[in-house]
Design an enzyme around this catalytic site. Structure first.
Site, PDB file in Angstrom:
ATOM      1  N   SER A  40       0.788  -1.243   0.000  1.00 31.27           N
ATOM      2  CA  SER A  40       0.000   0.000   0.000  1.00 31.27           C
ATOM      3  C   SER A  40       0.814   1.284   0.000  1.00 31.27           C
ATOM      4  CB  SER A  40      -0.944   0.010   1.207  1.00 31.27           C
ATOM      5  OG  SER A  40      -2.014  -0.887   1.006  1.00 31.27           O
ATOM      6  N   LYS A  43      -0.153   3.809  -2.606  1.00 31.15           N
ATOM      7  CA  LYS A  43      -1.163   4.863  -2.457  1.00 31.15           C
ATOM      8  C   LYS A  43      -0.546   6.249  -2.314  1.00 31.15           C
ATOM      9  CE  LYS A  43      -4.666   1.769  -0.506  1.00 31.15           C
ATOM     10  NZ  LYS A  43      -4.085   0.536   0.037  1.00 31.15           N
ATOM     11  N   SER A  99      -6.065   3.414   4.568  1.00 27.55           N
ATOM     12  CA  SER A  99      -5.483   2.616   3.481  1.00 27.55           C
ATOM     13  C   SER A  99      -6.567   1.944   2.648  1.00 27.55           C
ATOM     14  CB  SER A  99      -4.511   1.566   4.039  1.00 27.55           C
ATOM     15  OG  SER A  99      -3.622   1.120   3.034  1.00 27.55           O
TER      16      SER A  99
END
Length: 264
Positions: A40, A43, A99
């Protein structure tokens, strides 16, 4: 410039780097140019493209497909309600703190427009930034279509982190322990906790983003401030010794880095 010797003890991450955020001087690294999945941390690039596009007051409706996408690929979600209308600024905490793969999908779909166009922009931006060992297959880092389709290196992610932290709107989100969005016209109430274990537990930590998949292991892009000194670093594939494995490695690196003498 000081000659940096030694290494932080106890860091088991397969890839890592620590640098002075003001000068860019690398203080220590391990396999800094080896490509690995980053989960993640992806992101951060999604947020950077939104910030570069401007107009964070833009209103975006949450599509039903955002929720089904997150569930289909087993991603974390921000529990967004389809049909709710939130601004881009309000979606950034959903993306960066919770997230949420649903938030990543919503933003990518709006700013692409469409996921394919947005992912192409992610890769083009990475190339312009000199991130030559980075590739994005999604706006969220989910193991799709394979576990290693989205990858980067500690050196490339250092570049990404430095770029993102130049934006006050980004900095104002990633150092929060939580974000509360009261119920308003057109949307439900939301509460998003920060999944980054370094925030709130390490004095001076100001961001940035964690990540985990089975293949990526525990990953963390982090920054901390002590006095007039700011250090930034990356941990990729830290062994699964607990939920905070990435944060533990970051703490060891930061403690070591802050003990180093300043460059004269």
């Amino acid at each position: 410039m000081i000659a940096v010797t030694g290494a932080p003890g106890g860091v088991k991450a397969k890839g890592a780097v620590l640098a002075d955020a003001a000068t860019g001087q690398v203080l220590w690294g391990r396999d800094t140019d080896t490509e690995r999945p980053m989960a993640s941390i992806t992101k951060v690039m999604t947020a950077l493209l939104v910030l570069q596009s401007g107009d964070l007051s833009r209103e975006i409706e949450i599509p039903k497909t955002a929720v089904s996408y997150a569930w289909e690929y087993g991603g974390e979600t921000a529990a967004l309600h389809p049909g709710d209308v939130l601004t881009a600024a309000e979606l950034l905490p959903a993306l960066l703190l919770a997230s949420g793969a649903d938030a990543a999908y919503t933003l990518a779909n709006a700013y692409g427009p469409g996921l394919t166009a947005f992912v192409a922009r992610m890769n083009a931006t990475a190339a312009r930034m000199g991130m030559t060992h980075t590739h994005f297959a999604s706006p969220d880092g989910l193991p799709y279509p394979t576990e290693t389709s989205t990858y980067s290196t500690p050196a490339d992610l250092l570049t990404l982190g430095l770029a993102a932290m130049r934006y006050p709107a980004f900095r104002s989100v990633v150092d929060l322990q939580f974000y509360h969005l009261p119920k308003g016209r057109g949307h439900h109430q939301y509460w998003w906790d920060n999944t980054d274990d370094l925030i709130g537990s390490y004095s001076g930590a100001v961001g940035i983003k964690d990540g985990y998949t089975d293949d990526a292991g525990h990953c963390l892009l982090f920054e901390a401030v002590r006095g007039s000194r700011t250090l930034i670093g990356v941990v990729l594939d830290s062994p699964a010794s607990g939920v905070g494995a990435g944060a533990q490695a970051a703490e060891q690196m930061l403690n070591w880095g802050f003990r180093l003498p300043r460059a004269s």
